[in-house]
Design an enzyme around this catalytic site. Structure first.
Site, PDB file in Angstrom:
ATOM      1  N   ASP A 163       0.825  -1.213   0.000  1.00 47.14           N
ATOM      2  CA  ASP A 163       0.000   0.000   0.000  1.00 47.14           C
ATOM      3  C   ASP A 163       0.858   1.261   0.000  1.00 47.14           C
ATOM      4  OD1 ASP A 163      -1.269  -2.364   1.431  1.00 47.14           O
ATOM      5  OD2 ASP A 163      -3.045  -1.153   1.046  1.00 47.14           O
ATOM      6  N   ASP A 190      -1.674  -2.495  -4.003  1.00 48.69           N
ATOM      7  CA  ASP A 190      -1.973  -1.065  -3.914  1.00 48.69           C
ATOM      8  C   ASP A 190      -0.708  -0.248  -4.180  1.00 48.69           C
ATOM      9  OD1 ASP A 190      -4.591  -1.658  -3.509  1.00 48.69           O
ATOM     10  OD2 ASP A 190      -4.715  -0.875  -1.470  1.00 48.69           O
ATOM     11  N   TYR A 193      -2.320   4.450  -6.072  1.00 44.87           N
ATOM     12  CA  TYR A 193      -3.483   5.202  -5.599  1.00 44.87           C
ATOM     13  C   TYR A 193      -3.883   6.313  -6.573  1.00 44.87           C
ATOM     14  CZ  TYR A 193      -3.303   2.616  -1.259  1.00 44.87           C
ATOM     15  OH  TYR A 193      -3.322   1.594  -0.338  1.00 44.87           O
ATOM     16  N   ASN A 227      -6.944  -3.662  -4.328  1.00 43.29           N
ATOM     17  CA  ASN A 227      -8.181  -3.051  -4.816  1.00 43.29           C
ATOM     18  C   ASN A 227      -7.912  -1.746  -5.571  1.00 43.29           C
ATOM     19  OD1 ASN A 227      -7.503  -2.346  -2.037  1.00 43.29           O
ATOM     20  ND2 ASN A 227      -9.240  -0.940  -2.139  1.00 43.29           N
ATOM     21  N   HIS A 312      -3.688  -9.483  -0.973  1.00 42.60           N
ATOM     22  CA  HIS A 312      -3.902  -8.091  -0.576  1.00 42.60           C
ATOM     23  C   HIS A 312      -4.735  -7.968   0.701  1.00 42.60           C
ATOM     24  CE1 HIS A 312      -3.840  -3.839  -0.875  1.00 42.60           C
ATOM     25  NE2 HIS A 312      -5.153  -3.770  -0.904  1.00 42.60           N
ATOM     26  N   HIS A 322     -11.471  -2.409   7.123  1.00 40.19           N
ATOM     27  CA  HIS A 322     -11.477  -3.626   6.297  1.00 40.19           C
ATOM     28  C   HIS A 322     -11.666  -4.891   7.133  1.00 40.19           C
ATOM     29  CE1 HIS A 322     -10.443  -1.021   3.067  1.00 40.19           C
ATOM     30  NE2 HIS A 322      -9.237  -0.775   3.514  1.00 40.19           N
ATOM     31  N   HIS A 349      -3.563  -3.837   2.480  1.00 38.59           N
ATOM     32  CA  HIS A 349      -4.942  -3.339   2.513  1.00 38.59           C
ATOM     33  C   HIS A 349      -5.245  -2.486   3.741  1.00 38.59           C
ATOM     34  CE1 HIS A 349      -8.829  -3.093   0.785  1.00 38.59           C
ATOM     35  NE2 HIS A 349      -9.446  -3.959   1.559  1.00 38.59           N
ATOM     36  N   HIS A 351      -4.133  -0.063   6.558  1.00 38.52           N
ATOM     37  CA  HIS A 351      -2.989   0.849   6.602  1.00 38.52           C
ATOM     38  C   HIS A 351      -2.427   0.983   8.010  1.00 38.52           C
ATOM     39  CE1 HIS A 351      -4.961   2.647   2.784  1.00 38.52           C
ATOM     40  NE2 HIS A 351      -4.405   1.478   2.577  1.00 38.52           N
TER      41      HIS A 351
END
Ligand SMILES: *[C@@H]1O[C@H](CO)[C@@H](O)[C@H](O)[C@H]1NC(C)=O
Ligand SMILES: *[C@@H]1O[C@H](CO)[C@@H](O)[C@H](O)[C@H]1NC(C)=O
Ligand SMILES: *[C@@H]1O[C@H](CO)[C@@H](O)[C@H](O)[C@H]1NC(C)=O
Ligand SMILES: *[C@@H]1O[C@H](CO)[C@@H](O)[C@H](O)[C@H]1NC(C)=O
Ligand SMILES: *[C@@H]1O[C@H](CO)[C@@H](O)[C@H](O)[C@H]1NC(C)=O
Ligand SMILES: [Fe+2]
Length: 459
Positions: A163, A190, A193, A227, A312, A322, A349, A351
């Site tokens: 991420d 990720d 972004y 995602n 992920h 999540h 996923h 953070h």
């Protein structure tokens, strides 16, 4: 939510964490809750390399399962140019050549540059190669070292990053990883972004590519789809999922017998790495399900004792962000990974950072009530490392009390390293951004589940 509200909730969470008498640690470290802004378009890390049509966003990943091939990718902005890569053992002796292919894509009103992919094969293991591209206009030269031949006691050092995004924090994470000096990165999804910008501004895919080049042009990053790679936007007429990602970041999935770039495997030194796809079907009889079943049967722990799985969306996550999103995949696949004695399962996923004890939750059969994770020395350690530092900020709302499966959790940015020493021992370490690269905020010696299956190493 306002920063004030976040800080307040964070304090409540912290106090509750300290009061809970559970085995796990909710770190009392509090990160300064500044906004996490993307670096501006004119930031130094986004600078376009000088020279007409200069190759940019150079990145490499493994091209086969055993590290004797590399896929080299880059973008030329002005015109197609030349897709050839010249390579060899010294910068002035690039005697080998490979012809690449190119692609482009449109996304709403954005048109990509010319995206080149070139496959270098028949490479020698553990060998430094220099490579160059951009012939005819501006030539740029880079280098990489191929991974050692797979074998049980071959040391190797992975960076574990997730991420990442392109904020000032992302830049610190990457800098700290570079200071820690790994051989390759296991990236849990990720990337850019870009989709957080209006119209999924794909220029932010380009800036991310230029930002990450300083590491990923010199060592392979193993990609997992998150995602934020979906870029599924019917409101913009963009209905083909993963369009920017698949055009830009190829994976060696065919070499792994996979039918999609989102799930595959590679072997590097003493590790067998399986990449799973949280956003592709994994129910019974789906291609991913069938592939994973076959793949686990192909793992040879005598050659690659370390079995590492990337995905992920985490299966064990005690953050309210999540929460339980990975549950259906856990229900589908956890039994297989426990039976296979996987060593380490990495996800992103969420953070923040979390590491589990060795636990499994595979006893439940709908009527027996055994739906609680239980200590299980045969089970993997689960690490959530979605703390690379992206624009969405920190996930700082852990569930209370800390569940017994959770060994350590902290809402800070950072990255981890996994230093495999030999067939039985690997040192895992998490590096919080605020401490500088050399300080280990959470470290544990992992012992191998194939060679030392009953040793509980995470208490
Ligand atoms: C795409 O559309 C947006 C919104 O209308 C506009 O601001 C932007 O300049 C356009 N970009 C291109 C490349 O046309
Ligand atoms: C691309 O560059 C290579 C290396 O300089 C050269 O051999 C080849 O002819 C070039 N291809 C084209 C189509 O110009
Ligand atoms: C990013 O980090 C590098 C290396 O530490 C530094 O040279 C550069 O100035 C940083 N850029 C930004 C925008 O923070
Ligand atoms: C924090 O998590 C709890 C569940 O553990 C939830 O009820 C609450 O709404 C969350 N708070 C925020 C601000 O998201
Ligand atoms: C494997 O590495 C660990 C940690 O460095 C060391 O203690 C152990 O003796 C090594 N095992 C063998 C068989 O060399
Ligand atoms: Fe995500």
């Amino acid at each position: 939510m306002s920063l004030g509200a976040r800080r307040c909730l964070g304090l409540v969470a912290l106090l509750a964490g300290l009061l809970a008498a559970d085995a796990g640690v909710t770190s009392p470290y509090r990160r300064k809750l500044e906004a996490t802004a993307d670096m501006p378009l004119d930031a130094d890390v986004f600078r376009v390399p000088p020279g007409y049509n200069a190759p940019q966003q150079v990145h490499i990943t493994l091209g086969d399962q055993d590290g004797t091939a590399m896929i080299v990718s880059w973008v030329t902005p002005n015109e197609l140019g030349n897709s050839t890569v010249m390579y060899g053992g010294a910068p002035d002796k690039l005697e080998l050549r490979a012809e690449g292919v190119h692609t482009r894509y449109d996304y709403f009103n954005y048109t990509s540059g010319f995206i080149h992919h070139c496959f270098l094969k028949n490479l020698k293991h553990r060998t430094k190669y220099y490579y160059a591209m951009g012939f005819g206009h501006t030539v740029r030269t880079f280098w990489f070292t191929t991974p050692p031949k797979p074998g049980p006691d071959v040391p190797y050092k992975f960076g574990l990053i997730g991420d990442l995004g392109q904020t000032f924090d992302s830049n610190i994470t990457l800098s700290h990883y570079e200071e820690n000096g790994g051989d390759a990165v296991l990236f849990v999804g990720d990337l850019s972004y870009a989709d957080n910008h209006p119209l999924h501004d794909n220029n932010r895919w380009d800036t991310w590519g230029r930002f990450a080049e300083r590491s990923v042009a010199y060592q392979p990053w193993i990609w997992t789809a998150g995602n934020h790679e979906l870029d599924f936007a019917p409101e913009l007429g963009e209905t083909a999922p993963f369009k920017p990602f698949t055009h830009r970041y190829p994976t060696p999935h065919r070499a792994a017998g996979s039918t999609e770039p989102f799930w595959y495997s590679v072997r590097m030194a003493s590790a067998h790495v399986i990449v799973l796809a949280s956003y592709s079907a994994y129910g019974k009889y789906t291609p991913q399900w069938a592939w994973l079943q076959d793949e686990l049967a192909r793992v040879d722990r005598k050659v690659t004792p370390w079995l590492i799985v990337l995905m992920h969306s985490p299966w064990y996550n005690s953050n309210s962000y999540h929460y339980m999103e990975g549950e259906t995949m856990r229900v589908q696949f956890e039994r297989w990974l426990v039976d296979a004695r996987a060593d380490l399962v990495l996800a992103g996923h969420v953070h923040s950072y979390e590491r589990s004890h060795r636990v499994s939750n595979v006893a439940y059969d709908i009527i027996n009530g055994k739906s609680t994770p239980a200590r299980d020395a045969a089970a993997p350690v689960y690490v959530t490392i979605g703390d690379g530092g992206n624009i969405e900020g920190i996930a700082d709302n852990f569930t209370q009390p800390q569940p017994s499966y959770s060994a350590f959790r902290e809402a800070s940015f950072g990255h981890a390293t996994l230093e495999i020493k030999n067939r039985t021992h690997a040192y895992y370490a998490w590096h919080r951004n605020q401490d500088g690269a050399k300080v280990v905020a959470d470290g544990v010696w992992l012992t191998n589940r194939y060679w030392l299956p009953t040793q509980d190493d995470t208490n």
